[in-house]
Design an enzyme around this catalytic site. Structure first.
Site, mmCIF file in Angstrom:
data_model
loop_
_atom_site.group_PDB
_atom_site.id
_atom_site.type_symbol
_atom_site.label_atom_id
_atom_site.label_comp_id
_atom_site.label_asym_id
_atom_site.label_seq_id
_atom_site.Cartn_x
_atom_site.Cartn_y
_atom_site.Cartn_z
ATOM 1 N N ARG A 1 -41.607 43.251 -29.331
ATOM 2 C CA ARG A 1 -41.325 42.739 -27.987
ATOM 3 C C ARG A 1 -42.476 41.816 -27.597
ATOM 4 O O ARG A 1 -43.639 42.215 -27.633
ATOM 5 C CB ARG A 1 -41.239 43.905 -27.003
ATOM 6 C CG ARG A 1 -40.921 43.458 -25.588
ATOM 7 C CD ARG A 1 -40.975 44.611 -24.613
ATOM 8 N NE ARG A 1 -42.218 44.591 -23.874
ATOM 9 C CZ ARG A 1 -42.388 45.146 -22.670
ATOM 10 N NH1 ARG A 1 -41.384 45.770 -22.088
ATOM 11 N NH2 ARG A 1 -43.540 45.105 -22.065
ATOM 12 N N TYR B 1 -45.702 40.463 -15.757
ATOM 13 C CA TYR B 1 -45.236 41.754 -16.230
ATOM 14 C C TYR B 1 -45.446 41.879 -17.745
ATOM 15 O O TYR B 1 -45.105 40.972 -18.504
ATOM 16 C CB TYR B 1 -43.734 41.984 -15.926
ATOM 17 C CG TYR B 1 -43.275 43.168 -16.708
ATOM 18 C CD1 TYR B 1 -43.640 44.444 -16.305
ATOM 19 C CD2 TYR B 1 -42.627 43.017 -17.927
ATOM 20 C CE1 TYR B 1 -43.344 45.543 -17.074
ATOM 21 C CE2 TYR B 1 -42.317 44.109 -18.711
ATOM 22 C CZ TYR B 1 -42.679 45.369 -18.279
ATOM 23 O OH TYR B 1 -42.414 46.457 -19.061
ATOM 24 N N ASP C 1 -38.561 41.287 -22.469
ATOM 25 C CA ASP C 1 -38.182 42.028 -21.261
ATOM 26 C C ASP C 1 -38.412 41.139 -20.040
ATOM 27 O O ASP C 1 -39.547 40.748 -19.765
ATOM 28 C CB ASP C 1 -39.051 43.302 -21.185
ATOM 29 C CG ASP C 1 -38.579 44.264 -20.115
ATOM 30 O OD1 ASP C 1 -37.703 43.901 -19.309
ATOM 31 O OD2 ASP C 1 -39.103 45.406 -20.092
ATOM 32 N N HIS D 1 -37.631 42.150 -17.000
ATOM 33 C CA HIS D 1 -37.981 43.111 -15.948
ATOM 34 C C HIS D 1 -37.338 42.778 -14.600
ATOM 35 O O HIS D 1 -38.016 42.771 -13.553
ATOM 36 C CB HIS D 1 -39.501 43.249 -15.838
ATOM 37 C CG HIS D 1 -39.950 44.672 -15.833
ATOM 38 N ND1 HIS D 1 -40.483 45.291 -14.739
ATOM 39 C CD2 HIS D 1 -39.914 45.607 -16.808
ATOM 40 C CE1 HIS D 1 -40.760 46.544 -15.026
ATOM 41 N NE2 HIS D 1 -40.419 46.767 -16.285
ATOM 42 N N GLU E 1 -33.912 41.679 -22.361
ATOM 43 C CA GLU E 1 -33.784 42.957 -21.641
ATOM 44 C C GLU E 1 -33.882 42.775 -20.130
ATOM 45 O O GLU E 1 -34.713 41.994 -19.648
ATOM 46 C CB GLU E 1 -34.915 43.864 -22.144
ATOM 47 C CG GLU E 1 -35.023 45.186 -21.440
ATOM 48 C CD GLU E 1 -36.231 45.973 -21.941
ATOM 49 O OE1 GLU E 1 -36.671 45.755 -23.086
ATOM 50 O OE2 GLU E 1 -36.741 46.790 -21.172
ATOM 51 N N GLU F 1 -32.864 51.136 -18.754
ATOM 52 C CA GLU F 1 -33.966 52.112 -18.738
ATOM 53 C C GLU F 1 -34.107 52.783 -17.377
ATOM 54 O O GLU F 1 -34.658 53.872 -17.299
ATOM 55 C CB GLU F 1 -35.285 51.467 -19.181
ATOM 56 C CG GLU F 1 -35.826 50.425 -18.230
ATOM 57 C CD GLU F 1 -37.121 49.796 -18.724
ATOM 58 O OE1 GLU F 1 -37.158 49.352 -19.875
ATOM 59 O OE2 GLU F 1 -38.079 49.755 -17.941
ATOM 60 N N ARG G 1 -30.130 51.180 -22.895
ATOM 61 C CA ARG G 1 -31.522 51.637 -23.021
ATOM 62 C C ARG G 1 -31.821 52.980 -22.352
ATOM 63 O O ARG G 1 -32.952 53.475 -22.426
ATOM 64 C CB ARG G 1 -32.449 50.563 -22.430
ATOM 65 C CG ARG G 1 -32.539 49.400 -23.360
ATOM 66 C CD ARG G 1 -33.520 48.364 -22.961
ATOM 67 N NE ARG G 1 -34.828 48.771 -22.517
ATOM 68 C CZ ARG G 1 -35.779 49.326 -23.263
ATOM 69 N NH1 ARG G 1 -35.554 49.569 -24.546
ATOM 70 N NH2 ARG G 1 -36.956 49.639 -22.754
ATOM 71 N N GLU H 1 -37.610 51.739 -28.884
ATOM 72 C CA GLU H 1 -38.904 51.196 -28.436
ATOM 73 C C GLU H 1 -40.030 52.159 -28.821
ATOM 74 O O GLU H 1 -39.881 53.377 -28.695
ATOM 75 C CB GLU H 1 -38.883 51.015 -26.910
ATOM 76 C CG GLU H 1 -40.184 50.445 -26.351
ATOM 77 C CD GLU H 1 -40.112 50.175 -24.844
ATOM 78 O OE1 GLU H 1 -39.141 50.601 -24.186
ATOM 79 O OE2 GLU H 1 -41.039 49.512 -24.330
ATOM 80 N N TRP I 1 -39.690 44.041 -9.001
ATOM 81 C CA TRP I 1 -40.828 44.158 -9.930
ATOM 82 C C TRP I 1 -40.314 44.332 -11.345
ATOM 83 O O TRP I 1 -39.391 45.018 -11.623
ATOM 84 C CB TRP I 1 -41.736 45.332 -9.561
ATOM 85 C CG TRP I 1 -42.826 45.436 -10.580
ATOM 86 C CD1 TRP I 1 -43.876 44.574 -10.769
ATOM 87 C CD2 TRP I 1 -42.946 46.430 -11.611
ATOM 88 N NE1 TRP I 1 -44.627 44.962 -11.830
ATOM 89 C CE2 TRP I 1 -44.086 46.080 -12.378
ATOM 90 C CE3 TRP I 1 -42.192 47.548 -11.968
ATOM 91 C CZ2 TRP I 1 -44.506 46.827 -13.472
ATOM 92 C CZ3 TRP I 1 -42.599 48.304 -13.036
ATOM 93 C CH2 TRP I 1 -43.743 47.943 -13.785
HETATM 94 O O1 KDG Z 1 -42.326 53.011 -15.769
HETATM 95 C C1 KDG Z 1 -42.090 51.680 -15.968
HETATM 96 C C2 KDG Z 1 -42.248 51.295 -17.437
HETATM 97 O O2 KDG Z 1 -41.714 52.260 -18.282
HETATM 98 C C3 KDG Z 1 -41.594 49.980 -17.697
HETATM 99 O O3 KDG Z 1 -42.222 48.983 -16.952
HETATM 100 C C4 KDG Z 1 -41.664 49.651 -19.175
HETATM 101 O O4 KDG Z 1 -39.943 48.009 -18.904
HETATM 102 C C5 KDG Z 1 -40.568 48.761 -19.623
HETATM 103 C C6 KDG Z 1 -40.244 48.786 -21.059
HETATM 104 O O5 KDG Z 1 -39.278 48.122 -21.425
HETATM 105 O O6 KDG Z 1 -40.925 49.467 -21.808
HETATM 106 MG MG MG Z 2 -38.123 47.347 -19.897
#
Ligand code: KDG
Ligand code: MG
Length: 402
Positions: free
Chosen positions: A147, A159, A210, A212, A236, A262, A283, A339, A402
């Site tokens: 990643r 991020y 990612d 995010h 992602e 996630e 995820r 991951e 975020w």
């Molecule tokens: O708790 C938040 C994290 O697990 C996150 O920011 C990590 O996005 C994440 C990832 O894909 O590992």
């Molecule tokens: Mg993530």
């Protein structure tokens, strides 16, 4: 066999972890991860004040009935706090079942479907060159998938990019810190990162990224289209997923594979995205999606629609979640990738594991149950320390995802 005690262990060997330990009258016990990053104490209270008392005296072999009791039996269903608590109970009960049977968890699920489990690591840097150097380190360690996240010129912190050479840890302060985000700067810069990675490492390396939750659907569509030529393994969390219909727009514009989930805690969070074939990878993982019992149902639903698993595995998921997820990955027919963000030595001293890494792949080990345990005496030396996740604002001060 009867459950005699269920206790919650909180520790902070470099970051907070919450662990549930379920004991029985026959001396067999099981452990489950109950860590919800930045909201740890809410799960502790949910377990200690509401769920654990109802466990005492139950037969730990009745995993399904206990899951239904806490989920269907409750008037207030779903939500990250409640589902993390249920996941911890479920994981500990599967651990007990494996120990009683003398079998590793993957055998209870139906046996392994593959020889080894491909994982992806994290590589990040302040600029493209330092990021490429980090990718090279992952490749040297044997990872086949990485990643890749990189600082954006004109954006102070991005991020996924660590500070001061340390591994990335987002929960970084007693109260949420604020970072500034610019979609325009990000969208103009990030395709250059993938171009550089492909030029340096060729086509064989799997690249993941990612976002995010930072984009709108049409922005995500633009990014997906622009990076198609670099053949990402996945993009992602390109937008938040509360509005699942919005993903249709992204899907109509790009063949870049999409991953999400996630932060999902229920099969209902995944259903529309899966049934409408709007994603390629799901995820949601053990600790935040109701444990093995619900995750099996999510994976089976996903299999019907060609969606594969790609479970979350950041360091805020404890080694217990990682070990359990690896058993699941070993079994699940529609596995995609897992991951892997390595826990520190300090963390790994508190948790003993039986999973093994070799040349980019893991195996879960043959220890009965999920094969992970906690050293309670050592854990007690690391008291809880509040640590919150950051919040994000646009350059004009508007609060953003975020
Ligand atoms: O708790 C938040 C994290 O697990 C996150 O920011 C990590 O996005 C994440 C990832 O894909 O590992
Ligand atoms: Mg993530």
């Amino acid at each position: 066999m009867k459950i005699t005690e269920a206790k919650v262990i909180v520790c902070c060997p470099g970051r907070n972890f919450v662990t549930l330990k379920i004991m029985t009258d026959e001396g067999v016990y099981g452990v489950g991860d109950a860590t919800l990053n930045g909201r740890e104490k809410a799960v502790v209270s949910f377990l200690e004040d509401y769920l654990c008392p109802s466990l005492i005296g139950r037969d730990p072999s009745q995993i399904e009935d206990i899951w239904q009791f806490f989920y269907r039996g409750a008037y207030w269903r779903r939500g990250p706090v409640g589902m993390t608590a249920i996941a911890a109970i479920d994981t500990a009960l599967w651990d007990i079942k494996g120990k009683v049977a003398g079998m590793p968890l993957y055998q209870l699920l139906g046996g392994r479907s593959r020889d080894k489990i491909m994982v992806y690591s994290h590589a990040n840097g302040n600029d493209i060159d330092t990021t490429l150097a980090e990718v090279a380190k992952s490749v040297d360690k044997g990872y086949k998938a990485v990643r890749v996240q990189c600082g954006i010129p004109g954006v102070a912190s991005t991020y996924g990019v660590s500070k001061g050479g340390k591994s990335y840890e987002p929960a970084d302060a007693d109260l949420p810190t604020e970072s500034v985000w610019s979609t325009e700067k990000y969208l103009n810069h990030v395709p250059k990162l993938f171009e550089a990675v492909r030029n340096e490492f060729g086509e064989d390396l799997h690249i993941l990224h990612d976002v995010h939750h930072r984009l709108t659907p049409i922005e995500a569509a633009r990014l997906g289209k622009e990076v198609e030529q670099y053949h990402l393994f996945w993009l992602e969390d390109c937008v938040p997923a509360e509005n699942q219909d919005a993903w249709k727009l992204i899907r109509q514009h790009t063949t870049t594979p999409l991953a999400v989930g996630e932060v999902f805690n229920s099969i209902h969070d995944c259903r529309e995205l899966i049934q409408n074939q709007l994603i390629d990878y799901i995820r949601s993982t053990v600790v935040h999606a109701g444990g093995i019992t619900q995750l099996r149902r999510i994976a089976d639903l996903a299999a019907l629609y060609h969606v594969r698993t790609g479970f979350h595995g950041a360091t805020d998921l404890s080694p217990i979640c990682m070990g359990t997820a690896l058993h699941f990955d070993y079994w699940v027919p529609n596995f995609g990738i897992q991951e892997h963000m390595a826990h520190s030595e300090e963390m790994m001293a508190v948790f003993s594991t039986s999973y093994e890494f070799k040349d980019g792949y893991f195996t879960p080990g043959e220890t009965p149950g999920h094969g992970v345990d906690i050293d309670e005496a050592l854990a007690a030396q690391y008291p809880y320390k509040r640590a919150c996740l950051p919040v994000n604002r646009l350059e004009d001060g508007t609060l953003w995802n975020w």
